[in-house]
Design a protein around this motif. Structure first.
Motif, PDB file in Angstrom:
ATOM      1  N   ILE A   1       0.840  -1.202   0.000  1.00 49.69           N
ATOM      2  CA  ILE A   1       0.000   0.000   0.000  1.00 49.69           C
ATOM      3  C   ILE A   1       0.872   1.248   0.000  1.00 49.69           C
ATOM      4  O   ILE A   1       0.579   2.224  -0.701  1.00 49.69           O
ATOM      5  CB  ILE A   1      -0.974  -0.006   1.204  1.00 49.69           C
ATOM      6  CG1 ILE A   1      -1.972  -1.172   1.085  1.00 49.69           C
ATOM      7  CG2 ILE A   1      -1.704   1.320   1.337  1.00 49.69           C
ATOM      8  CD1 ILE A   1      -2.878  -1.121  -0.129  1.00 49.69           C
TER       9      ILE A   1
ATOM     10  N   VAL B   1       2.003   1.893  -3.511  1.00 48.74           N
ATOM     11  CA  VAL B   1       0.927   2.505  -4.302  1.00 48.74           C
ATOM     12  C   VAL B   1       0.828   3.993  -3.972  1.00 48.74           C
ATOM     13  O   VAL B   1       0.729   4.839  -4.869  1.00 48.74           O
ATOM     14  CB  VAL B   1      -0.422   1.795  -4.040  1.00 48.74           C
ATOM     15  CG1 VAL B   1      -1.590   2.582  -4.636  1.00 48.74           C
ATOM     16  CG2 VAL B   1      -0.391   0.375  -4.579  1.00 48.74           C
TER      17      VAL B   1
ATOM     18  N   LYS C   1       3.555   6.082  -5.529  1.00 46.87           N
ATOM     19  CA  LYS C   1       3.283   6.366  -6.947  1.00 46.87           C
ATOM     20  C   LYS C   1       2.225   7.458  -7.098  1.00 46.87           C
ATOM     21  O   LYS C   1       2.347   8.339  -7.941  1.00 46.87           O
ATOM     22  CB  LYS C   1       2.853   5.104  -7.675  1.00 46.87           C
ATOM     23  CG  LYS C   1       3.994   4.146  -7.874  1.00 46.87           C
ATOM     24  CD  LYS C   1       3.592   2.944  -8.676  1.00 46.87           C
ATOM     25  CE  LYS C   1       4.751   1.981  -8.676  1.00 46.87           C
ATOM     26  NZ  LYS C   1       5.067   1.440  -9.948  1.00 46.87           N
TER      27      LYS C   1
ATOM     28  N   LEU D   1      -7.244  -1.198  -1.365  1.00 42.91           N
ATOM     29  CA  LEU D   1      -7.164  -0.196  -2.438  1.00 42.91           C
ATOM     30  C   LEU D   1      -8.413   0.678  -2.472  1.00 42.91           C
ATOM     31  O   LEU D   1      -8.322   1.874  -2.760  1.00 42.91           O
ATOM     32  CB  LEU D   1      -6.934  -0.861  -3.789  1.00 42.91           C
ATOM     33  CG  LEU D   1      -5.529  -1.387  -4.027  1.00 42.91           C
ATOM     34  CD1 LEU D   1      -5.457  -2.082  -5.380  1.00 42.91           C
ATOM     35  CD2 LEU D   1      -4.487  -0.292  -3.931  1.00 42.91           C
TER      36      LEU D   1
END
Length: 86
Positions: free
Chosen positions: A30, A33, A36, A75
């Motif tokens: 996580i 992610v 990014k 997510l």
């Protein structure tokens, strides 16, 4: 290791052990992610990671005994916390 909820005075959905297992299993993915999404802004990614796991920790609609958190579930929380939903 950082354990963000050791001293809270609230009734969490997870035990500390269950939460630690979940954090250990998905925390780094996580975080990747979030890095990014934030353009490698580490401070912001770390803050958002904490926010994601606060949501997980306090999610009263989630029953750890019958539901197993998935990466996809996390997510969805990332999307909610980062405000990426339309």
């Amino acid at each position: 290791m950082y354990r963000p909820f050791q001293n809270l005075e609230i009734k969490p959905v997870f035990t500390q052990y269950e939460f630690d297992c979940l954090y250990d299993k998905y925390g780094s993915a996580i975080y990747g992610v979030l890095l990014k999404l934030t353009g490698n802004e580490t401070t912001l990614a770390e803050f958002l990671l904490k926010e994601v796991f606060v949501e997980v920790f306090l999610n009263k609609d989630f029953n750890y005994e019958t539901d197993q958190p998935s990466f996809t579930h996390l997510l969805r929380i990332v999307i909610k916390v980062t405000g990426m939903h339309g």
